[in-house]
Design a protein around this motif. Structure first.
Motif, PDB file in Angstrom:
ATOM      1  N   MET A 113       0.860  -1.186   0.000  1.00 34.46           N
ATOM      2  CA  MET A 113       0.000   0.000   0.000  1.00 34.46           C
ATOM      3  C   MET A 113       0.892   1.231   0.000  1.00 34.46           C
ATOM      4  O   MET A 113       1.812   1.312   0.804  1.00 34.46           O
ATOM      5  CB  MET A 113      -0.882  -0.017   1.243  1.00 34.46           C
ATOM      6  CG  MET A 113      -1.768   1.181   1.382  1.00 34.46           C
ATOM      7  SD  MET A 113      -2.800   0.994   2.831  1.00 34.46           S
ATOM      8  CE  MET A 113      -3.002   2.674   3.284  1.00 34.46           C
ATOM      9  N   ASN A 114       0.634   2.084  -0.881  1.00 35.57           N
ATOM     10  CA  ASN A 114       1.429   3.290  -0.963  1.00 35.57           C
ATOM     11  C   ASN A 114       0.469   4.433  -1.267  1.00 35.57           C
ATOM     12  O   ASN A 114      -0.181   4.394  -2.291  1.00 35.57           O
ATOM     13  CB  ASN A 114       2.446   3.140  -2.094  1.00 35.57           C
ATOM     14  CG  ASN A 114       3.574   4.125  -1.983  1.00 35.57           C
ATOM     15  OD1 ASN A 114       3.654   4.883  -1.030  1.00 35.57           O
ATOM     16  ND2 ASN A 114       4.441   4.130  -2.973  1.00 35.57           N
ATOM     17  N   PRO A 115       0.257   5.402  -0.452  1.00 39.23           N
ATOM     18  CA  PRO A 115       1.024   5.742   0.746  1.00 39.23           C
ATOM     19  C   PRO A 115       0.612   4.929   1.973  1.00 39.23           C
ATOM     20  O   PRO A 115      -0.490   4.388   2.027  1.00 39.23           O
ATOM     21  CB  PRO A 115       0.691   7.213   0.951  1.00 39.23           C
ATOM     22  CG  PRO A 115      -0.661   7.394   0.355  1.00 39.23           C
ATOM     23  CD  PRO A 115      -0.745   6.408  -0.788  1.00 39.23           C
ATOM     24  N   SER A 116       1.522   4.877   2.915  1.00 40.06           N
ATOM     25  CA  SER A 116       1.282   4.172   4.163  1.00 40.06           C
ATOM     26  C   SER A 116       2.197   4.740   5.244  1.00 40.06           C
ATOM     27  O   SER A 116       3.239   5.313   4.947  1.00 40.06           O
ATOM     28  CB  SER A 116       1.569   2.677   4.002  1.00 40.06           C
ATOM     29  OG  SER A 116       1.397   2.008   5.238  1.00 40.06           O
ATOM     30  N   CYS A 117       1.794   4.520   6.491  1.00 35.93           N
ATOM     31  CA  CYS A 117       2.651   4.912   7.608  1.00 35.93           C
ATOM     32  C   CYS A 117       3.490   3.741   8.101  1.00 35.93           C
ATOM     33  O   CYS A 117       4.309   3.892   9.001  1.00 35.93           O
ATOM     34  CB  CYS A 117       1.813   5.487   8.750  1.00 35.93           C
ATOM     35  SG  CYS A 117       0.633   4.321   9.458  1.00 35.93           S
ATOM     36  N   ASN A 141      -2.835 -13.402   5.159  1.00 37.59           N
ATOM     37  CA  ASN A 141      -1.672 -12.622   5.595  1.00 37.59           C
ATOM     38  C   ASN A 141      -1.177 -11.711   4.472  1.00 37.59           C
ATOM     39  O   ASN A 141      -0.852 -10.547   4.706  1.00 37.59           O
ATOM     40  CB  ASN A 141      -0.524 -13.549   6.031  1.00 37.59           C
ATOM     41  CG  ASN A 141      -0.802 -14.271   7.327  1.00 37.59           C
ATOM     42  OD1 ASN A 141      -1.770 -13.978   8.029  1.00 37.59           O
ATOM     43  ND2 ASN A 141       0.036 -15.240   7.635  1.00 37.59           N
ATOM     44  N   ARG A 142      -1.114 -12.249   3.257  1.00 36.98           N
ATOM     45  CA  ARG A 142      -0.662 -11.436   2.124  1.00 36.98           C
ATOM     46  C   ARG A 142      -1.600 -10.248   1.917  1.00 36.98           C
ATOM     47  O   ARG A 142      -1.148  -9.130   1.662  1.00 36.98           O
ATOM     48  CB  ARG A 142      -0.577 -12.278   0.847  1.00 36.98           C
ATOM     49  CG  ARG A 142       0.524 -13.316   0.896  1.00 36.98           C
ATOM     50  CD  ARG A 142       0.833 -13.922  -0.455  1.00 36.98           C
ATOM     51  NE  ARG A 142      -0.280 -14.484  -1.184  1.00 36.98           N
ATOM     52  CZ  ARG A 142      -0.777 -15.706  -1.012  1.00 36.98           C
ATOM     53  NH1 ARG A 142      -0.251 -16.521  -0.095  1.00 36.98           N
ATOM     54  NH2 ARG A 142      -1.787 -16.141  -1.742  1.00 36.98           N
ATOM     55  N   ARG A 143      -2.881 -10.495   2.052  1.00 31.90           N
ATOM     56  CA  ARG A 143      -3.856  -9.406   1.876  1.00 31.90           C
ATOM     57  C   ARG A 143      -3.641  -8.318   2.931  1.00 31.90           C
ATOM     58  O   ARG A 143      -3.606  -7.124   2.617  1.00 31.90           O
ATOM     59  CB  ARG A 143      -5.282  -9.950   1.954  1.00 31.90           C
ATOM     60  CG  ARG A 143      -6.359  -8.889   1.735  1.00 31.90           C
ATOM     61  CD  ARG A 143      -7.765  -9.462   1.831  1.00 31.90           C
ATOM     62  NE  ARG A 143      -8.007 -10.270   3.018  1.00 31.90           N
ATOM     63  CZ  ARG A 143      -8.215  -9.782   4.250  1.00 31.90           C
ATOM     64  NH1 ARG A 143      -8.210  -8.481   4.457  1.00 31.90           N
ATOM     65  NH2 ARG A 143      -8.442 -10.589   5.262  1.00 31.90           N
ATOM     66  N   LEU A 144      -3.471  -8.728   4.196  1.00 32.64           N
ATOM     67  CA  LEU A 144      -3.257  -7.756   5.273  1.00 32.64           C
ATOM     68  C   LEU A 144      -1.988  -6.944   5.052  1.00 32.64           C
ATOM     69  O   LEU A 144      -1.975  -5.718   5.236  1.00 32.64           O
ATOM     70  CB  LEU A 144      -3.189  -8.456   6.629  1.00 32.64           C
ATOM     71  CG  LEU A 144      -4.467  -9.114   7.131  1.00 32.64           C
ATOM     72  CD1 LEU A 144      -4.219  -9.812   8.463  1.00 32.64           C
ATOM     73  CD2 LEU A 144      -5.590  -8.099   7.255  1.00 32.64           C
ATOM     74  N   LEU A 145      -0.924  -7.629   4.661  1.00 29.05           N
ATOM     75  CA  LEU A 145       0.340  -6.926   4.421  1.00 29.05           C
ATOM     76  C   LEU A 145       0.185  -5.905   3.295  1.00 29.05           C
ATOM     77  O   LEU A 145       0.595  -4.750   3.416  1.00 29.05           O
ATOM     78  CB  LEU A 145       1.449  -7.923   4.099  1.00 29.05           C
ATOM     79  CG  LEU A 145       1.915  -8.797   5.270  1.00 29.05           C
ATOM     80  CD1 LEU A 145       2.762  -9.962   4.773  1.00 29.05           C
ATOM     81  CD2 LEU A 145       2.672  -7.972   6.300  1.00 29.05           C
ATOM     82  N   ALA A 146      -0.428  -6.328   2.206  1.00 29.47           N
ATOM     83  CA  ALA A 146      -0.598  -5.445   1.051  1.00 29.47           C
ATOM     84  C   ALA A 146      -1.511  -4.264   1.358  1.00 29.47           C
ATOM     85  O   ALA A 146      -1.291  -3.159   0.861  1.00 29.47           O
ATOM     86  CB  ALA A 146      -1.152  -6.235  -0.138  1.00 29.47           C
ATOM     87  N   GLU A 147      -2.516  -4.474   2.186  1.00 28.41           N
ATOM     88  CA  GLU A 147      -3.486  -3.420   2.496  1.00 28.41           C
ATOM     89  C   GLU A 147      -3.007  -2.452   3.573  1.00 28.41           C
ATOM     90  O   GLU A 147      -3.415  -1.296   3.574  1.00 28.41           O
ATOM     91  CB  GLU A 147      -4.811  -4.035   2.962  1.00 28.41           C
ATOM     92  CG  GLU A 147      -5.586  -4.719   1.864  1.00 28.41           C
ATOM     93  CD  GLU A 147      -6.843  -5.415   2.373  1.00 28.41           C
ATOM     94  OE1 GLU A 147      -7.102  -5.404   3.607  1.00 28.41           O
ATOM     95  OE2 GLU A 147      -7.569  -5.982   1.541  1.00 28.41           O
ATOM     96  N   ARG A 148      -2.163  -2.910   4.481  1.00 32.76           N
ATOM     97  CA  ARG A 148      -1.849  -2.110   5.664  1.00 32.76           C
ATOM     98  C   ARG A 148      -0.459  -1.498   5.694  1.00 32.76           C
ATOM     99  O   ARG A 148      -0.118  -0.814   6.650  1.00 32.76           O
ATOM    100  CB  ARG A 148      -2.047  -2.967   6.923  1.00 32.76           C
ATOM    101  CG  ARG A 148      -3.486  -3.393   7.120  1.00 32.76           C
ATOM    102  CD  ARG A 148      -3.636  -4.235   8.343  1.00 32.76           C
ATOM    103  NE  ARG A 148      -5.024  -4.662   8.525  1.00 32.76           N
ATOM    104  CZ  ARG A 148      -5.409  -5.550   9.414  1.00 32.76           C
ATOM    105  NH1 ARG A 148      -4.521  -6.129  10.223  1.00 32.76           N
ATOM    106  NH2 ARG A 148      -6.682  -5.879   9.512  1.00 32.76           N
ATOM    107  N   GLY A 149       0.340  -1.738   4.673  1.00 34.22           N
ATOM    108  CA  GLY A 149       1.685  -1.185   4.717  1.00 34.22           C
ATOM    109  C   GLY A 149       2.356  -1.189   3.365  1.00 34.22           C
ATOM    110  O   GLY A 149       1.845  -1.741   2.384  1.00 34.22           O
ATOM    111  N   TYR A 150       3.510  -0.553   3.329  1.00 37.44           N
ATOM    112  CA  TYR A 150       4.365  -0.544   2.154  1.00 37.44           C
ATOM    113  C   TYR A 150       5.295  -1.740   2.300  1.00 37.44           C
ATOM    114  O   TYR A 150       6.057  -1.831   3.271  1.00 37.44           O
ATOM    115  CB  TYR A 150       5.149   0.767   2.097  1.00 37.44           C
ATOM    116  CG  TYR A 150       5.928   0.956   0.824  1.00 37.44           C
ATOM    117  CD1 TYR A 150       5.273   1.201  -0.380  1.00 37.44           C
ATOM    118  CD2 TYR A 150       7.311   0.899   0.835  1.00 37.44           C
ATOM    119  CE1 TYR A 150       5.991   1.375  -1.549  1.00 37.44           C
ATOM    120  CE2 TYR A 150       8.030   1.079  -0.332  1.00 37.44           C
ATOM    121  CZ  TYR A 150       7.375   1.322  -1.523  1.00 37.44           C
ATOM    122  OH  TYR A 150       8.079   1.488  -2.683  1.00 37.44           O
ATOM    123  N   VAL A 151       5.220  -2.685   1.363  1.00 33.65           N
ATOM    124  CA  VAL A 151       5.888  -3.977   1.504  1.00 33.65           C
ATOM    125  C   VAL A 151       7.224  -3.990   0.771  1.00 33.65           C
ATOM    126  O   VAL A 151       7.278  -3.776  -0.447  1.00 33.65           O
ATOM    127  CB  VAL A 151       4.995  -5.134   0.999  1.00 33.65           C
ATOM    128  CG1 VAL A 151       5.700  -6.467   1.177  1.00 33.65           C
ATOM    129  CG2 VAL A 151       3.652  -5.138   1.741  1.00 33.65           C
TER     130      VAL A 151
END
Length: 179
Positions: free
Chosen positions: A1-5, A90-100
């Motif tokens: 996800m971009n932008p992200s904190c 897990n992949r969905r959460l990572l992609a949605e909640r942060g810059y990976v």
């Protein structure tokens, strides 16, 4: 996800997710969380003991639960375990909640970095190279699927790898500050 904190690091065993992650967290003023260390803290025993008692299925359930919890935080750098990407949720959460960030590592680099490591249950016994190759075949496309930025693995000290990572992250991560 971009932008992200948040910054989330994925990659194979021995890629440097924890070592580089700590330095990146410090550089960016983020709280550092290592998912495997968080599991150990919660369980009060090493990951190897969790595997021994609960098996990989039990470990993966704990991992998913904590990944959900930790990825909800704001202003965190989360270093995942190498196999966290196996679960589609897990992949969905990572992609949605942060810059990976995907930290890559060649087989030779992994073998060198893990030569003295006897704590990783999935590498216990047998031919490590064969095990690492099998894990790479299973996981590489999953890392690629969710990566916002790929950081090639290079044989270098942690400080140099961290500095190189920052040079790659800065132009591409549109950071939101945690509220």
């Amino acid at each position: 996800m971009n932008p992200s904190c948040n910054l989330f690091i994925v990659g194979p065993t021995g890629a440097g997710k924890t070592s580089i992650g700590r330095r990146l967290a410090e550089h960016y003023g983020l709280s550092f969380v290592d998912l495997d260390q968080e599991i150990e803290r919660q369980c009060g025993v090493p990951v190897s003991m969790v595997f021994e008692i609960e098996g990989e299925v039990g470990f993966r359930q704990r991992e998913s639960q904590l990944l959900d919890e930790c990825s909800r935080r704001r202003g965190v750098l989360l270093a995942t375990g190498a196999g966290a990407v196996l679960d589609p949720a897990n992949r969905r959460l990572l992609a949605e909640r942060g810059y990976v960030l995907w930290l890559q590592a060649t087989l030779a680099l992994q073998l060198e970095r893990l030569s003295q490591d006897r704590q990783r249950p999935l590498l216990a016994g047998g031919d490590r190279a064969t095990r690492l190759e099998a894990m790479a075949q299973q996981r590489t496309h999953l890392y690629q699927e969710i990566a916002d930025l790929v950081i090639p693995g290079v044989h270098e000290h942690v400080q140099a790898a961290s500095a190189r990572s920052i040079l790659l992250i800065d132009p591409s991560w549109h950071r939101q500050h945690a509220a």
